[in-house]
Design a protein around this motif. Structure first.
Motif, PDB file in Angstrom:
ATOM      1  N   GLN A  43      -1.079  -1.734  -0.237  1.00 22.45           N
ATOM      2  CA  GLN A  43      -1.259  -0.478  -0.969  1.00 22.45           C
ATOM      3  C   GLN A  43      -1.340   0.708  -0.016  1.00 22.45           C
ATOM      4  N   TYR A  91      -7.401  -1.997  -6.106  1.00 20.11           N
ATOM      5  CA  TYR A  91      -6.836  -0.690  -6.400  1.00 20.11           C
ATOM      6  C   TYR A  91      -7.761   0.509  -6.214  1.00 20.11           C
ATOM      7  N   LEU A 139      -2.415   4.170  -5.022  1.00 23.98           N
ATOM      8  CA  LEU A 139      -1.938   3.439  -6.197  1.00 23.98           C
ATOM      9  C   LEU A 139      -0.920   4.272  -6.966  1.00 23.98           C
TER      10      LEU A 139
END
Length: 771
Positions: free
Chosen positions: A566, A225, A454
């Protein structure tokens, strides 16, 4: 997120807070989300406020936040479907294609793999075809346009979208990676006459493939992340996704897509020359042309032929070796400090190899200058089977008769470098990134968002932690059962130790890999520890390596794909599903194809040479490594042993980053923080194998791209640099694939190019032939 709502800084103000350079591999714990809020427009537009400095000029890509917001699109449409008929059809189809082809080539003399970039391009072409021919509400052809129902939306919802494309790419590329367990089954069948039943083989495959997924998923809060987890080698792939699917009506985006296909076609045509028509273009050495009769000229300046020389100052015009698919790490996308560390280490490699050979260190002059084989002291190839008993365990009496094997001096130096890199990786992460990793974990526990991408992913349901825990426990149960049913020789505690090694080293390996583009290899450490704990047992060493190294390798693949998801806004549960199914489908097909080939070609696979169609070279090498480590590791590398320096170098490596850290604390302007010590250590053995003529060319290209273009032509760098890398690598990989089946023996027949000036007999670069 209160701070975001209270006061959103301008892009310029936010940039002033960002002092850390992406190219310097430093973490950026600034206000990434706030910066994302200030971004206006897409990355495909000509110029945005965020791209300009306070003087109105485009600024270079420097920080990790620059990468996240200026190179990769923050755009997303959560309504786009991913689980469509097109995704399942192409995902499963390309998974089967990649898995079957990859396993066939494991037993061929040619080394070919189905790369992720190749799958990405093929998936796009086939996806566009299905968009046109499948009936559905999204099809504009009157005869194929259907009612807007759930079923027909599943078949063809409209234009082939980025979520489908990313899902197919992850699905198929996961399956195309040949499972390491296959090497064990093949070696057992061919050399040990061990044939576990199908159930044991399949459960071993599934357990070993998914074990790393469970561990990697549990660590995603700080290994996926954060913004500082960049993964430089993903940037060309992600930019290609953006170019193909976003801003299609924008003129500049059309121009970028046209640029990609022009370069793609041009390199596809060009690669036929160095790969087939004119191999001299693989390595042009003025020094060898000047002196064709000197062994030392070949050792230093040669390199266009495998295991011949170090390639100093050679000019390579073959992108198959210059590009990221060859020996290069990717000159156009790997950060400059990583590449400078690499090439400084490469210079040390050249000096060390030559010095050790000239001074006859480790009896080096009795063996080839570059070689990966084991030798008797007189220089002949070592027959490892002569030191084993009928159960393929070490026989001390036979070992005394044959004597201990020797490595070429260059191979010893390479192993020392790899051990140094393992130790330096641990300390490097601790001293440079330890505080930031702890801070990221705290933010995750507090539920804070700490990355602009994110933030965009918050609209999708996350994969629950218990899914990864269940995957790990299920895989662990399968592994524990199969190590005994397969008669592996690996005790229960050996499996646990192997998994602990993978889990402990995963954060260190991923942090270095994601920030620098270099992935430290812990396989030598795993093999050494396995040899120490379970000595004299090649079988146990193979399984210890499977769970100690392959688990980490699988976790690395999962984490990299999660980051791709992501970047491209693929829902996490879609990523989890296609990764898991890709690994299972790939493993099952690997097993079936392996059994069929071994059954039909056993005698050929056991031959040293093989044929132009079938060869057991890869499984033979795997088995030889297992014997040298499993049977002899505790003798060759024990304290007082011939190569005791190799494991001891791990401890030395722990200290390597410390001087650079101390220098940076005392003199920050000395730029000691730019030195990537794991890669500096690893590249001490960088040139120990293969064709090395691309090193000098790649270095020059790296300086041109990552220094000159990035600093002085920042707009061109932002728009085209990574797309150029994708086009060059993609076109080359498609060409190699076509070449292999057309004339390279992939179809069963090799068609040689006639000899001429640029395809000479002997070495392509006209250096003196040494082997």
């Amino acid at each position: 997120m209160a701070s975001v709502e209270e006061q959103k800084p301008s892009a310029t103000e936010a940039r002033r807070d960002s002092k850390v350079s992406y190219s310097d591999e430093k973490l950026d714990e600034k206000k990434e989300v706030e910066i994302a809020e200030s971004v206006k427009g897409g990355v495909y537009e000509d110029v945005r406020d965020i791209d300009l400095d306070e003087f109105g000029k485009e600024r270079p890509i420097e920080t990790d936040t620059d990468v996240a917001t200026r190179l990769i699109s923050l755009e997303d449409d959560p309504t786009l479907p991913a689980f469509t008929f097109r995704m399942w059809f192409l995902g499963i189809g390309l998974s089967c294609f990649g898995a079957v082809l990859g396993q066939i080539f494991y037993f061929r003399p040619q080394t070919v793999f189905v790369s992720q970039l190749f799958i990405q391009i093929i998936a796009y072409i086939l996806g566009r075809v299905l968009e046109e021919i499948l009936p559905g509400p999204g099809n504009e052809h009157p005869k194929l346009k259907m009612a807007d129902t759930r079923f027909w939306r599943f078949i063809n919802p409209g234009p082939f979208n980025i979520k489908e494309h990313v899902a197919i790419t992850i699905f198929a590329s996961t399956a195309a990676d040949s499972a390491l367990a296959i090497s064990i089954f093949a070696a057992d069948d061919l050399f040990y006459n061990i044939q576990p039943n199908a159930a044991v083989g399949i459960f071993t495959l599934i357990g070993s493939q998914l074990m790393g997924y469970g561990i990697g998923g549990l660590m995603r809060s700080f290994l996926v992340y954060p913004t500082y987890i960049v993964f430089p080698n993903l940037l060309p792939t992600v930019q290609l996704f953006d170019a193909l699917h976003r801003g299609k009506k924008i003129f500049l985006q059309k121009k970028r897509v046209k640029f990609f296909w022009i370069v793609f076609i041009a390199i596809f045509v060009w690669e036929w020359f160095p790969e087939y028509i004119a191999p001299t273009l693989t390595g042009i050495s003025i020094f060898c042309l000047a002196n064709r009769d000197s062994p030392w000229f070949t050792r230093i300046f040669g390199g266009a032929a495998g295991n011949e020389g170090l390639g100093a100052f050679a000019l390579c015009l073959d992108w198959n070796y210059v590009g990221s698919g060859g020996g290069s790490m990717g000159a156009l996308f790997t950060p400059l400090s990583t590449q400078l560390s690499l090439y400084f280490g490469t210079a040390l490699c050249m000096i060390t190899f030559c010095a050790c050979f000239a001074l006859n260190v480790w009896n080096g002059q009795s063996f080839p200058f570059l070689s990966q084989q084991l030798f008797y002291e007189n220089g002949t190839r070592y027959n490892q089977l002569l030191i084993l008993d009928e159960n393929f365990r070490l026989d001390p009496a036979r070992l005394a008769e044959q004597g201990l094997p020797w490595f070429a001096s260059s191979q010893v130096v390479a192993k020392i470098g790899h051990s140094l890199a393992i130790g330096s990786t641990v300390t490097h992460v601790f001293v440079w990134y330890g505080k930031e990793i702890i801070e990221v974990i705290k933010k995750y526990r507090r539920g804070e968002t700490y990355d602009p991408h994110l933030e965009k992913m918050m609209v999708y349901r996350e994969v629950p932690m218990w899914w990864y825990i269940a995957m790990f426990l299920g895989s662990f149960t399968m592994a524990m059962a199969t190590i005994y049913s397969a008669k592996s020789g690996l005790p229960w505690w050996g499996l646990i130790v192997a998994l602990i090694i993978s889990s402990v080293f995963l954060p260190f390996v991923i942090t270095v890999y994601a920030i620098t583009g270099f992935s430290p290899n812990i396989q030598p450490l795993v093999q050494m520890l396995g040899a120490c704990m379970i000595p004299g047992n090649p079988q146990a060493n193979m399984y210890f390596t499977l769970y100690g190294f392959n688990t980490l390798d699988q976790a690395r693949g999962l984490i990299r794909d999660l980051k791709m998801g992501q970047y491209t806004k693929l829902p996490p549960r879609v990523t989890f599903t296609v990764q898991s199914l890709g690994a299972v489908i790939g493993g099952l097909l690997n097993y079936v194809i392996m059994k069929v080939i071994i059954s039909a070609q056993r005698d050929i696979l056991l031959q040293v040479q093989g044929t132009n169609i079938w060869s057991g070279q890869q499984v033979q090498t795997f088995n030889s490594n297992a014997i040298s480590w499993g049977a002899l590791g505790n003798i060759l590398y024990a304290p007082g042993g011939r190569y005791a320096i190799i494991p001891f170098a791990i401890l030395i490596g722990l200290a390597v980053p410390i001087p650079f850290w101390l220098i940076h604390q005392k003199w920050p302007k000395a730029k000691a923080d730019k030195v990537v010590t794991p890669i500096l250590c690893w590249t001490i053995g960088y040139l120990s194998v293969g064709i090395n003529s691309s090193v000098f060319t790649t270095f020059m290209l790296a300086v041109f791209s990552q220094y000159y273009l990035r600093k002085f032509r920042p707009r061109w760098f932002r728009k085209y640099n990574f797309l150029l890398s994708a086009a060059l690598d993609g076109g080359t990989q498609v060409m190699v694939f076509v070449f292999t089946f057309a004339v390279g023996g992939g179809s069963g027949k090799v068609t040689d190019m006639p000899f001429w000036a640029l395809n000479p007999r002997g070495n392509p670069d006209y250096c003196m032939r040494l082997t």
